[in-house]
Scaffold this motif. Structure first.
Motif, short mmCIF file in Angstrom:
data_model
loop_
_atom_site.label_atom_id
_atom_site.label_comp_id
_atom_site.label_asym_id
_atom_site.label_seq_id
_atom_site.Cartn_x
_atom_site.Cartn_y
_atom_site.Cartn_z
N PRO A 25 0.81 -1.22 0.00
CA PRO A 25 0.00 0.00 0.00
C PRO A 25 0.84 1.27 0.00
O PRO A 25 0.53 2.22 -0.73
CB PRO A 25 -0.82 -0.13 1.29
CG PRO A 25 -0.89 -1.59 1.54
CD PRO A 25 0.42 -2.15 1.07
N SER A 26 1.91 1.31 0.79
CA SER A 26 2.74 2.51 0.83
C SER A 26 3.44 2.74 -0.50
O SER A 26 3.60 3.89 -0.94
CB SER A 26 3.76 2.42 1.97
OG SER A 26 4.64 1.32 1.77
N ILE A 29 0.85 4.19 -2.84
CA ILE A 29 0.56 5.58 -2.50
C ILE A 29 1.69 6.50 -2.98
O ILE A 29 1.43 7.58 -3.54
CB ILE A 29 0.34 5.72 -0.98
CG1 ILE A 29 -0.98 5.06 -0.59
CG2 ILE A 29 0.35 7.19 -0.57
CD1 ILE A 29 -1.17 4.91 0.89
N GLU A 30 2.94 6.08 -2.78
CA GLU A 30 4.06 6.90 -3.24
C GLU A 30 4.00 7.09 -4.75
O GLU A 30 4.26 8.16 -5.28
CB GLU A 30 5.39 6.24 -2.84
CG GLU A 30 5.69 6.31 -1.36
CD GLU A 30 5.84 7.73 -0.86
OE1 GLU A 30 6.43 8.56 -1.58
OE2 GLU A 30 5.37 8.01 0.24
N PHE A 64 -7.11 -0.30 -3.02
CA PHE A 64 -7.82 0.95 -3.29
C PHE A 64 -8.82 0.70 -4.42
O PHE A 64 -8.48 0.83 -5.60
CB PHE A 64 -6.83 2.06 -3.67
CG PHE A 64 -5.70 2.20 -2.68
CD1 PHE A 64 -5.90 2.79 -1.45
CD2 PHE A 64 -4.44 1.71 -2.99
CE1 PHE A 64 -4.87 2.90 -0.54
CE2 PHE A 64 -3.40 1.82 -2.09
CZ PHE A 64 -3.61 2.42 -0.86
N LEU A 70 -7.92 6.00 -3.51
CA LEU A 70 -6.47 6.19 -3.60
C LEU A 70 -6.10 7.63 -3.28
O LEU A 70 -5.12 7.89 -2.56
CB LEU A 70 -5.97 5.81 -4.99
CG LEU A 70 -4.47 5.88 -5.23
CD1 LEU A 70 -3.70 5.08 -4.19
CD2 LEU A 70 -4.13 5.39 -6.64
N ALA A 73 -6.18 8.21 0.39
CA ALA A 73 -4.98 7.65 1.02
C ALA A 73 -3.78 8.57 0.81
O ALA A 73 -2.94 8.72 1.70
CB ALA A 73 -4.70 6.26 0.47
N VAL A 74 -3.71 9.17 -0.38
CA VAL A 74 -2.62 10.13 -0.64
C VAL A 74 -2.72 11.32 0.30
O VAL A 74 -1.72 11.74 0.89
CB VAL A 74 -2.69 10.60 -2.11
CG1 VAL A 74 -1.85 11.85 -2.31
CG2 VAL A 74 -2.20 9.49 -3.04
N THR A 77 -1.62 10.37 3.69
CA THR A 77 -0.17 10.18 3.76
C THR A 77 0.56 11.51 3.84
O THR A 77 1.51 11.67 4.61
CB THR A 77 0.31 9.38 2.53
OG1 THR A 77 -0.29 8.08 2.56
CG2 THR A 77 1.83 9.24 2.53
#
Length: 219
Positions: A25-26, A29-30, A64, A70, A73-74, A77
Motif C-alpha cells: 500500500p505505501s 501511494i508513493e 484501493f 487512492l 490515502a494520498v 499520507t
C-alpha cells in the motif's frame, strides 16, 4: 562416501520483485503521489500508478477499489508524513501565542519546502471544480485538522488575555494565508519568477501578525 543430497544446498534466494504484502500500500501511494502531481487527477490512470509502483493493476484495486479511495490515502499520507509537525507546533495549547505562532510558521515553511504539499495544492486548485470530492477529501483529511488545532490554540490564548477579541478561525486563516499563498506561488511560478525564501517569510510574517494580534500587556 557420497554426500547427503542437499546437505550443502543453499537456501533459495528471494526473487527480486518479491516483497512483503504490508509494504505494497505505501508503495502504491508513493507512486500515486507522483502520478497525480504529474498528470492531474482526471488524467491519472490506475494502471499508470500500478506501473510506477511495480505491481499489477489488480493489486492496486485490492487496496484501493477506486481512484477516489487512492486519493484519500494520498491526502492522509501527506498529512501524516508532512503535516503532523504542524499539529505538533500547535498542539501545546497552553504555550504563549508569541512562541506558538513563530514555531508554527517555521514548521509550515519546512513542510512547503519539501515539495509534496504544493504539488497537491496545485492539483486541488486545478481540478476541484470538476472533481468536487477532491476538495472534500483534502478539507477533511488536511485543512480542517490543521485549521481546527490552530483555531483552538488561538481561542485558548484569547481566554488567557494574550490576543485581541475577534473571530479565532479568521485569525487562524490570517496566520496560514501567506504560507499557503507562497506554496502555490512556488508551484506555479517555479520556472518563471524568483521564489520567496520560506524561512524568511515565516519569520517576517510571524512578527507582522503578532504585532496585530497581541494585546499590549501580552507582548
Amino acid at each position: 562416501m557420497a554426500k547427503t543430497p542437499h546437505s550443502n544446498a543453499e537456501k533459495p534466494k528471494a526473487r527480486p520483485r518479491q516483497r512483503r504484502k504490508d509494504a505494497r500500500p505505501s508503495e502504491i501511494i508513493e507512486a500515486a503521489i507522483a502520478i497525480f502531481a504529474e498528470r492531474g487527477f482526471g488524467a491519472a490512470r490506475l494502471e499508470d500508478v500500478a506501473r510506477r509502483a511495480g505491481v499489477a493493476k489488480g493489486t492496486v484495486f485490492v487496496y484501493f477499489p477506486t481512484k477516489d479511495d487512492l486519493f484519500r490515502a494520498v491526502a492522509q499520507t501527506v498529512l501524516t508524513s508532512h503535516l503532523e509537525r504542524l499539529h505538533g507546533a500547535a498542539a501545546d495549547l497552553d504555550r504563549p501565542i508569541a512562541e506558538l505562532v513563530p514555531m508554527f510558521l517555521a514548521q509550515a515553511a519546512a513542510v512547503i519546502g519539501e515539495g509534496r504539499l504544493p504539488a497537491m495544492m496545485r492539483l486541488l486548485v486545478a481540478e476541484s471544480r470538476q472533481f468536487p470530492d477532491l476538495a472534500r477529501v483534502w478539507h477533511d483529511e488536511v485543512v480542517s485538522k490543521v485549521l481546527g488545532m490552530l483555531t483552538l490554540a488561538i481561542e485558548r490564548a484569547q481566554a488567557r488575555g494574550e490576543i485581541r477579541p475577534g473571530n479565532a478561525r479568521l485569525y487562524a486563516f490570517s496566520i496560514m494565508g501567506p504560507m499557503l499563498a507562497s506554496a502555490l506561488f512556488r508551484e506555479v511560478f517555479r520556472d518563471t519568477a524568483p521564489l520567496p525564501d520560506l524561512p524568511e517569510l515565516a519569520e517576517q510574517h510571524a512578527r507582522t501578525i503578532l504585532d496585530g494580534l497581541l494585546l499590549p500587556d501580552a507582548s
